[in-house]
Design an enzyme around this catalytic site. Sequence first.
Site, PDB file in Angstrom:
ATOM      1  N   ASP A 105      -2.186  -0.605  -6.694  1.00 53.54           N
ATOM      2  CA  ASP A 105      -1.493  -1.977  -6.214  1.00 53.54           C
ATOM      3  C   ASP A 105      -2.420  -2.850  -7.200  1.00 53.54           C
ATOM      4  OD1 ASP A 105       0.177  -3.131  -4.046  1.00 53.54           O
ATOM      5  OD2 ASP A 105      -1.987  -4.288  -4.124  1.00 53.54           O
ATOM      6  N   HIS A 272       3.329   3.798   0.359  1.00 55.30           N
ATOM      7  CA  HIS A 272       2.298   3.063  -0.598  1.00 55.30           C
ATOM      8  C   HIS A 272       1.165   3.284  -0.910  1.00 55.30           C
ATOM      9  CE1 HIS A 272       1.638  -0.551  -3.236  1.00 55.30           C
ATOM     10  NE2 HIS A 272       0.508  -1.023  -2.195  1.00 55.30           N
TER      11      HIS A 272
END
Length: 297
Positions: A105, A272
Amino acid sequence: MIFKAFKNHIKQVNGVKINYVIGGSGPPLLLLHGYPQTNYIWHKIADQLAKCFTVVASDLRGYGDSGNPPTDTEHFPYSKREMGMDQILLMQSLGFDQFYLAGHDRGGRVGHRMALDYPKIILKLAVLDIAPTYTMYKTADMEFATAYYHWFFFIQPNDIPEKMIGEDPEYFLNKKFGQWGRDKNAITKEARQEYLRCFTPETIHSSCEDYRASATIDLELDQLDINAGKKLACPVLCIWGEKAFVGRKYNVIEEWKKWSDDVVGFGLPCGHYLPEEAPTETTKALIDFFKPLKPKN
């Protein structure tokens, strides 16, 4: 202690204190987390990686137990260039003049900038569940804005998002984890408590500055590199969650090939949060990419 085989330290570099853990032996590998997390995201895989590498897992400036330096009108203190310099100086202070880097991320975005700015230092780069920032902003459409609304919410002027998030930080964190993750049990109770502990008013503001920088100074720096035809000098591994937005929306490998001539990648069976939702697969992917070493028995 979060990680069994690690020691925790805080070091002052680049005018800010950086919190990190270090453990293991072998070639150095820096792990960088994303939003809204800390180096705790690596807790399921760090000990296994430490059998192959000297692992450093740090908190980015503005996150976790690292410092929250004041910003400016250009958001430069939270640019990926400045956040990356922290990590370069940290690793150099530990005696590592060259190293591998894996970033999830926001950490992947910092890693991207580090590899561009320091091509002789970053030997290999792994980016977890991201497409390049430039791609995501420049191709933004309703689907992207709906799924990644926070990119546009966080960049609103101070203190609009800060005030709204700060009214109920725990609610906001839990909603984000539920939106981006696909296994509600993957982020443990202990992990949630750790992320909430660090989600202070200072961190909420700093993390908004991180996103404000991405929409301004970071894009400007990326554009300068694109105009100059600059590419990454190191091999790149891109892995993503098959059940997450990035892998569904983008041809991740092709987007990273715009930045590097040496790219490999594939999806993992998760959302994610790869290190927490698919720790076994993530560990194998990183060890295989950052070869040649085999885990110790």
